[in-house]
Motif scaffolding. Structure first.
Motif, PDB file in Angstrom:
ATOM      1  N   UNK A 189     -22.587  90.816  -4.767  1.00 37.05           N
ATOM      2  CA  UNK A 189     -23.383  91.287  -3.781  1.00 37.05           C
ATOM      3  C   UNK A 189     -23.933  92.770  -3.632  1.00 37.05           C
ATOM      4  N   UNK A 190     -22.901  93.220  -3.018  1.00 36.12           N
ATOM      5  CA  UNK A 190     -22.786  95.001  -3.011  1.00 36.12           C
ATOM      6  C   UNK A 190     -24.084  95.734  -4.199  1.00 36.12           C
ATOM      7  N   UNK A 191     -23.925  95.310  -5.654  1.00 33.68           N
ATOM      8  CA  UNK A 191     -24.150  95.419  -6.805  1.00 33.68           C
ATOM      9  C   UNK A 191     -25.316  95.400  -7.059  1.00 33.68           C
ATOM     10  N   UNK A 192     -26.050  94.060  -6.211  1.00 37.19           N
ATOM     11  CA  UNK A 192     -27.194  93.623  -5.965  1.00 37.19           C
ATOM     12  C   UNK A 192     -28.198  94.537  -4.771  1.00 37.19           C
ATOM     13  N   UNK A 193     -27.167  94.560  -3.713  1.00 37.76           N
ATOM     14  CA  UNK A 193     -28.301  95.476  -2.594  1.00 37.76           C
ATOM     15  C   UNK A 193     -28.082  96.563  -2.791  1.00 37.76           C
ATOM     16  N   UNK A 194     -27.416  97.269  -3.828  1.00 38.95           N
ATOM     17  CA  UNK A 194     -27.336  98.345  -4.305  1.00 38.95           C
ATOM     18  C   UNK A 194     -28.740  98.088  -5.634  1.00 38.95           C
ATOM     19  N   UNK A 195     -29.170  97.890  -6.648  1.00 40.40           N
ATOM     20  CA  UNK A 195     -30.439  97.571  -6.927  1.00 40.40           C
ATOM     21  C   UNK A 195     -31.525  97.396  -6.121  1.00 40.40           C
ATOM     22  N   UNK A 196     -31.410  96.906  -5.074  1.00 40.64           N
ATOM     23  CA  UNK A 196     -32.832  96.406  -4.456  1.00 40.64           C
ATOM     24  C   UNK A 196     -32.927  97.319  -3.395  1.00 40.64           C
ATOM     25  N   UNK A 197     -32.230  98.096  -3.540  1.00 37.75           N
ATOM     26  CA  UNK A 197     -32.161  99.349  -2.715  1.00 37.75           C
ATOM     27  C   UNK A 197     -32.887 100.281  -3.563  1.00 37.75           C
ATOM     28  N   UNK A 198     -32.434 100.688  -4.854  1.00 32.93           N
ATOM     29  CA  UNK A 198     -33.385 101.107  -6.049  1.00 32.93           C
ATOM     30  C   UNK A 198     -34.137 101.557  -6.388  1.00 32.93           C
TER      31      UNK A 198
END
Length: 318
Positions: A189-198
């Motif tokens: 989930x944290x990885x997906x959030x980071x990718x979404x922010x990028x």
């Protein structure tokens, strides 16, 4: 008479029993092992066969179809995570007959191993518990098919000596402890959030660059428009002055007429503007002419002055 009938019935019954005991019918994809007086005699396959009544017996019916054996085991990975594996093994009796009967897969499968399914399960369990500990949890997920192939190759060689062919070994499911599964879900989930922010930041950057390029292009086009407008005004003024001169008016008078026309146009546009304020003007043309004469005197004074600023005072403006 009754005794005779009973004797005949008994003889017929015994004859029928002997005949039925001597007939063997084998179903398709099956084989039957025949023993004579407790010793292996031969193997018969699908179809109609005869055997010696009472002296020979059907020791076993062996299925030649592919079978499945599924079971669960617990193993530990290199990073000390205990996981549960669901394993499925497909196997069948070795079809090879060999040069002698005791070399065939059917013979070995019956006489050499009493519980083949349990033995196969033990072999696969031992192979997996030896293979998994050299892999981390992530590697087990990524390489589970390769691990299963390696295990299948090892166990297939072991089971071939017992008359079985191991077709395939599959790891159908990997079960994680709940706390490990929750932790992995949080990481994902944290990885997906980071990718979404990028992605959002990249979208904002593209938007800002696009707007800046559009604004620059707009300003460039506006500048070209202003330049063309001023060029057109200059050409129009030039044509107007030449026309006035051709009518016999002196250059000075033509210049004054042009300035008055510009002043009158400016006042008209000011009056038509929606943001215009109240302006007090003279009520007769003579006074208006006097205001215009003051503009001309200021112009002449500016021309005669050696500089725009004299003795700390500001030169008259047009």
């Amino acid at each position: 008479m009754i005794g005779t009938i009973i004797g005949i019935v008994i003889v017929v019954a015994l004859a029928a029993a002997i005949v039925m005991d001597g007939i063997v019918i084998v179903e398709q994809q099956h084989a039957v092992i025949i023993e004579r007086l407790g010793k292996f005699n031969r193997i018969i396959h699908a179809g109609f066969h005869l055997k010696i009544p009472f002296l020979e017996r059907r020791a076993a019916i062996v299925s030649l179809r592919t079978m499945k054996n599924g079971f669960d085991i617990d193993v530990k990975t290199e990073d000390n995570v205990t996981i549960g594996l669901e394993v499925s093994a497909q196997y069948h009796v070795d079809y090879s007959m060999g040069t002698r009967a005791n070399e065939s897969g059917i013979y070995k499968s019956y006489y050499m191993l009493e519980s083949p399914e349990e033995q196969m399960k033990d072999f696969i369990t031992d192979a997996l518990r030896s293979a998994i500990p050299v892999y981390s949890l992530d590697e087990v997920f990524a390489k589970k098919d390769d691990i299963a192939k390696d295990v299948n190759a090892i166990v297939a060689e072991q089971m071939s000596g017992y008359g079985f062919t191991l077709v395939s070994t599959l790891i159908t499911r990997i079960a994680l402890p709940k706390e490990v599964e929750d932790s992995m879900n949080q990481i994902n989930s944290a990885q997906r959030i980071r990718l979404a922010a990028q992605d959002l930041a990249e979208a904002d950057r593209i938007k800002m660059v696009t707007e800046a390029l559009a604004e620059a292009e707009s300003m460039e086009k506006a500048g070209e428009g202003i330049a063309n407008q001023r060029k057109a005004i200059a050409l129009g003024i030039k044509d107007s002055l030449e026309t006035i001169k051709e009518s016999g008016v002196t250059p000075q008078e033509a210049n004054q007429l042009f300035m008055f026309t510009q002043w009158a146009d400016m006042m008209a546009r000011f009056a038509d503007s929606s943001k215009a304020s109240t302006v007090v003007l003279p009520n007769d043309f003579q006074t208006t002419a006097s205001m215009f004469e003051q503009m001309l005197v200021a112009q002449e004074t500016g021309k005669d002055s050696p500089s725009n600023i004299s003795d700390g005072g500001e030169a008259p403006r047009r």
